[in-house]
Design an enzyme around this catalytic site. Structure first.
Site, PDB file in Angstrom:
ATOM      1  N   CYS A   1     -83.722  74.823  -9.818  1.00  0.00           N
ATOM      2  CA  CYS A   1     -82.998  75.024 -11.073  1.00  0.00           C
ATOM      3  C   CYS A   1     -83.963  75.188 -12.244  1.00  0.00           C
ATOM      4  CB  CYS A   1     -82.057  73.844 -11.319  1.00  0.00           C
ATOM      5  SG  CYS A   1     -82.860  72.242 -11.121  1.00  0.00           S
TER       6      CYS A   1
ATOM      7  N   HIS B   1     -76.937  71.493  -0.190  1.00  0.00           N
ATOM      8  CA  HIS B   1     -76.955  70.042  -0.371  1.00  0.00           C
ATOM      9  C   HIS B   1     -75.524  69.538  -0.280  1.00  0.00           C
ATOM     10  CE1 HIS B   1     -81.085  70.827  -1.618  1.00  0.00           C
ATOM     11  NE2 HIS B   1     -81.324  69.541  -1.452  1.00  0.00           N
TER      12      HIS B   1
ATOM     13  N   ASP C   1     -84.202  64.736  -1.038  1.00  0.00           N
ATOM     14  CA  ASP C   1     -84.974  65.959  -0.822  1.00  0.00           C
ATOM     15  C   ASP C   1     -86.066  66.081  -1.881  1.00  0.00           C
ATOM     16  OD1 ASP C   1     -85.809  68.542  -0.098  1.00  0.00           O
ATOM     17  OD2 ASP C   1     -84.285  69.470  -1.364  1.00  0.00           O
TER      18      ASP C   1
END
Length: 707
Positions: A29, A171, A265
Site C-alpha cells: 500500500c 489476506h 506477514d
C-alpha cells in the site's frame, strides 16, 4: 559485486515474461492508488531505477463492490483507472523492469462506504475486520458474476500495460475465504472438502488465463497458513493440494503467512526476526514446479543469496525494504552493501495506510512518498546555491544526523554536527534498550556510515555548546536539533497541570530508567501511559520481565492504540497479558504520593477515586521540546547581534520543534537541508497536490456559462 551475490542478478522466466533479476517488489500500500497516479508512478519508478526487476501495485479493487474507502487502494473499475495506472507501467518499463498488478475482491471485508454496494461472499458471515460491513452469500449466478469481474479487470490490466497479474488471496480476501473453512460454510460444490473450497479460485485462474492468453504472466499470492488452527487455511490440508491442482496454470507462486491480521506477514521487528515464513515457503517450493517468491524483510545480500541457493525461493520478495531503500539491488550489484538503508521493521509505512488515507512515509527514507510531490530522489541531490556557507548543527539525534547528511550531499562547505554525548543517535541510544527495538539502531548506523564518507561533514562528540558559544562558533547557519524530554511532572493530554510539582524519589521518567539506569524501588510499579505508542508498553514489558508487578494505567480505551496502525498491538497485548501486567484503561490519573496513584474512571465523576498502590510510578505522559538554546539565540541574543557574530540564520528541527515519531524527525531534518537555499527555509515549500480542480467559468449573460 561480491561474486557470492551474483545469483541475485540472474534473469528468471515466469511464464511468458522474464524478470531481469531475482528482486521483486511485492504489492504494498501507498495510499496513492489510482487517485494520485503521478505519485504512484514516480514512487514505483524509483524502485525500478534502483534495480528491482518486477514492481507491483498495491491491492487493486476490481469492482465498486470491493470499495475500501477511506482506505486508498488502486482501482480498475473503468477505463479512466486504466489510464491512470498506465502511467506507472510506462515509467517502470522505461527503467527496464516489469510491472505487475494485484487484483482483489474482498468478500466479507469491504466497507463500501463510497460505493454503497454490497459485497458478495462465500457465506453470509459478518466481517471480523470491520464493524457494520455486511455481505451477501453468493449463489451460482453471483459466483459467475464475480468471476467476470476478475476477467474484466484482467483485460483492463493488459490494456494498461501490465506484464503480470497477481490473483491475490487477499489476506483472507474473497479467494482465500472460499478456501478457508473459517469463512466458507457452504454445502454445495464450492464448500466442504478442500477440493470444493479450492474450486472458485481455480476457476478464476482458468478464466483469467483464457482471457489474457500468453500476453501476461499470472501469479497467485497465497497464505501458507492463516494461523487459525483447524478452522483456517492449513498448509498440508489446503495449500499444498491447491498448488498441485493449479500448478499447470500458474506462472509464479507468491507466498506469505497469516490472514486478515496481516501483522503475521508484515512482521514488526519488535517481535520477529526476518524470514519468519521460510519453513512454510520451503514446503511449497518442494511441491511446485514453478518459481516461488516470498517476503521476509530481507536486507542482507548474503541472506538473500543463500535462500535462493538453498532452494527455499527463486525470487526475493520485498515490500518494506524497497521503501527504505529503492536502490538496494543496485547497491549490492555495485559492491557497496554498506550503503544500504536497511528497513528497521517499525511499520510506520503501514501505519499511514491503516489511518485511512495519508500517503506513505518511512523512518529510514524521508523521500518515500515525496518522489513526485516534492521531487525528492533518495540518491540524488542538487548542489545548494548557498553551498559556500558553514553550518553548525546542535544535536546528533535522528533529525540532526539526517540534516547533516543531506547538507553534506548538497555540497555545503563545512558541516559540524556537535553533540554532548560520545556517540551519535540522540534518544535512540537509550530508547533501543526496550525489548525488541535493536533493529531501530539502523537509523543511526546508516547515517554514521554515510557521514563518515562525507569529507565536508565532521562529527564533534562530547561537546556541549551554550547559545552564546553557538553564536560565536563561526558558522553562518545554526540549526538547533536538541530534541525533547519526557515531562517530569506528568504533563499530558488529560493532566494539563501535571500530576506533581516536583519529581519525588518514587517518580521516574523513561530517561531515568533507560538512559540513566536508575533502579526502581520495591515490587509494585505503576506506569501512567498517556502517549499511546510503544514506550509505555515497552517499559511494561521490560519491567515485568525483570520481576516487577506492573500496572499500566491509561486514559485511552485500549493499551497503546497507535500500535493498531503498526500491526504490533496484538503481539504486545498478548505478551503483557502472559507476563501478568495489569492493564487499566479509560482511567484518568489525578494525583501521586509516596504510596501510589489516585485516579478515576473516564466515565465517572472526578471525585470517585480509585487508589493504585505503587512503590514506583513511571510517567509516560508526553514529551516536551528542548528549546532553551534556540529561544536564547532568537530572543536574548537577537538577530542584530547574531549578524554581528556572522550568523545569518538560526533554525530548529525535529523534536526541538515538536516531539514526534522518529520518521517525522528524520523528515524534518531532511526537508530543511533540501530547502536550505529556499527564500525561507523555516517554512516548507509548497508541494504538488494531485486533486480535481473545476474549470473556472465566466457568465456572459444571466443563465449562460462559458469557459
Amino acid at each position: 559485486m561480491d561474486p557470492r551475490h551474483s545469483i541475485l542478478f540472474e534473469p528468471i522466466e515466469i511464464g511468458p515474461k522474464t524478470i531481469p533479476n531475482r528482486f521483486l517488489q511485492t504489492p504494498h500500500c501507498t495510499s496513492f492508488g489510482t487517485t494520485k497516479p503521478r505519485s504512484q508512478a514516480h514512487h514505483r519508478k524509483v524502485k525500478a531505477e534502483g534495480g528491482w526487476g518486477l514492481i507491483f501495485t498495491e491491492e487493486c479493487s476490481i469492482h465498486p463492490e470491493a470499495d475500501q474507502f477511506p482506505f486508498v487502494l488502486a482501482r480498475l473499475w473503468d477505463d479512466d483507472d486504466v489510464a491512470n495506472l498506465a502511467l506507472m507501467c510506462d515509467m517502470v518499463h522505461e527503467e527496464g523492469a516489469l510491472a505487475g498488478i494485484e487484483l482483489w475482491y474482498g468478500g466479507v471485508l469491504p466497507l463500501n462506504m463510497e460505493s454503497r454496494g454490497v459485497s458478495r461472499a462465500p457465506s453470509q458471515i459478518v466481517s471480523d475486520a470491520f464493524s457494520m460491513a455486511p455481505c451477501l452469500e453468493m449463489d451460482i449466478s453471483d459466483i459467475e458474476i464475480v468471476q467476470g469481474f476478475y476477467v474484466d479487470a484482467a483485460l483492463r490490466s493488459r490494456d494498461a500495460g501490465f506484464d503480470v497479474i497477481c490473483l491475490y488471496g487477499g489476506h483472507e480476501g474473497l479467494l482465500e475465504q472460499f478456501l478457508s473453512p473459517y469463512y466458507n460454510k457452504r454445502t454445495d460444490n464450492y464448500g466442504g472438502s478442500p477440493e470444493n473450497r479450492a474450486r472458485m479460485w481455480r476457476e478464476v485462474i482458468e478464466k483469467v488465463r483464457a482471457a489474457v492468453g500468453s500476453d501476461m504472466a499470472i501469479s497467485v499470492r497465497i497464505s501458507a497458513d492463516s494461523l487459525r488452527g483447524d478452522d483456517g487455511i492449513l498448509l498440508e490440508r489446503d495449500v499444498l493440494p491447491f498448488i498441485r491442482a493449479c500448478d499447470d496454470i500458474v506462472d509464479l507462486w507468491d507466498v506469505y503467512l497469516g490472514g486478515v491480521d496481516w501483522g503475521d506477514d508484515a512482521t514488526p521487528s519488535r517481535f520477529f526476526r526476518s524470514g519468519r515464513a521460510l519453513d512454510y515457503v520451503k514446503r511449497i517450493k518442494e511441491t511446485t514446479r514453478k518459481p516461488v517468491v516470498a517476503v521476509g524483510r530481507f536486507t542482507d545480500p548474503g541472506a538473500m543469496a543463500q535462500i535462493i541457493k538453498d532452494g527455499v525461493v527463486d525470487i526475493v520478495g520485498a515490500a518494506r525494504p524497497t521503501i527504505a531503500d529503492p536502490y538496494l539491488p543496485n547497491k549490492i550489484k555495485e559492491g557497496r552493501p554498506e550503503d544500504i538503508r536497511e528497513c528497521i521493521g517499525c511499520n510506520i509505512c503501514i501505519s499511514r495506510f491503516e489511518h485511512g488515507g495519508p500517503p506513505i512515509i518511512c523512518t529510514q527514507n524521508a523521500t518515500a512518498g515525496e518522489e513526485y510531490r516534492r521531487g525528492w530522489h533518495p540518491e540524488k541531490f542538487d548542489r545548494a546555491t548557498n553551498a559556500e556557507s558553514d553550518v553548525l548543527i546542535l544535536g546528533a539525534g535522528p533529525a540532526g544526523m539526517e540534516c547533516a547528511r543531506v547538507l553534506g550531499e548538497r555540497g555545503m562547505r563545512n558541516v559540524h554536527l556537535v553533540d554532548s554525548e560520545p556517540e551519535m543517535g540522540g534518544h535512540l541510544r537509550w530508547l533501543t534498550q526496550l525489548p525488541g527495538l535493536n533493529e531501530w539502531n539502523r537509523v543511526t548506523d546508516y547515517r554514521m556510515v554515510q557521514l563518515e564518507k562525507l569529507k565536508n561533514v565532521e562529527f564533534i562528540a562530547n561537546t556541549r555548546l551554550s547559545a552564546a558559544e553557538a553564536a560565536d562558533y563561526g558558522a553562518g547557519i545554526v540549526i538547533v536539533a536538541t530534541g525533547s524530554h519526557w515531562s517530569e511532572v506528568g504533563l499530558g493530554p488529560v493532566t494539563r497541570n501535571g500530576l506533581v510539582t516536583s519529581k519525588g524519589a518514587n517518580v521516574f521518567t523513561p530517561e531515568d530508567i533507560l538512559r540513566d539506569g536508575r533502579e526502581l524501588p520495591g515490587t509494585h510499579v505503576t506506569i501512567i501511559d498517556n502517549d499511546g505508542y510503544h514506550v509505555g508498553a515497552g517499559l511494561a514489558d521490560m519491567l515485568s520481565s525483570r520481576g516487577k508487578k506492573v500496572t499500566l494505567l491509561t486514559h485511552m480505551a485500549e493499551l497503546a492504540p497507535y500500535t493498531n496502525y503498526t500491526l504490533e498491538a496484538g503481539f504486545i497485548r498478548r505478551k503483557l497479558h502472559k507476563q501478568g501486567v495489569k492493564i487499566v484503561t479509560s482511567t484518568i490519573p489525578v494525583s501521586l504520593n509516596e504510596d501510589g496513584v489516585h485516579a478515576h474512571s473516564a466515565y465517572a465523576d472526578s471525585d470517585d477515586l480509585q487508589f493504585y498502590p505503587s512503590d514506583a510510578v513511571v510517567l509516560v505522559t508526553q514529551r516536551v521540546s528542548n528549546t532553551g538554546i534556540y529561544r536564547t539565540m532568537q530572543d536574548e541574543i537577537g538577530s542584530v547581534q547574531l549578524l554581528e557574530e556572522g550568523v545569518d540564520s538560526v533554525y530548529k528541527i525535529g523534536d526541538c520543534v515538536a516531539p514526534r515519531i522518529i520518521a517525522e524527525a528524520v523528515f524534518d531534518g531532511h526537508r530543511l537541508a533540501r530547502e536550505i537555499d529556499s527564500p525561507n527555509p523555516a517554512i516548507a515549500l509548497p508541494y504538488h497536490r494531485e486533486r480535481v480542480v473545476e474549470l473556472r467559468l465566466e457568465r456572459t449573460r444571466p443563465g449562460a456559462l462559458t469557459s
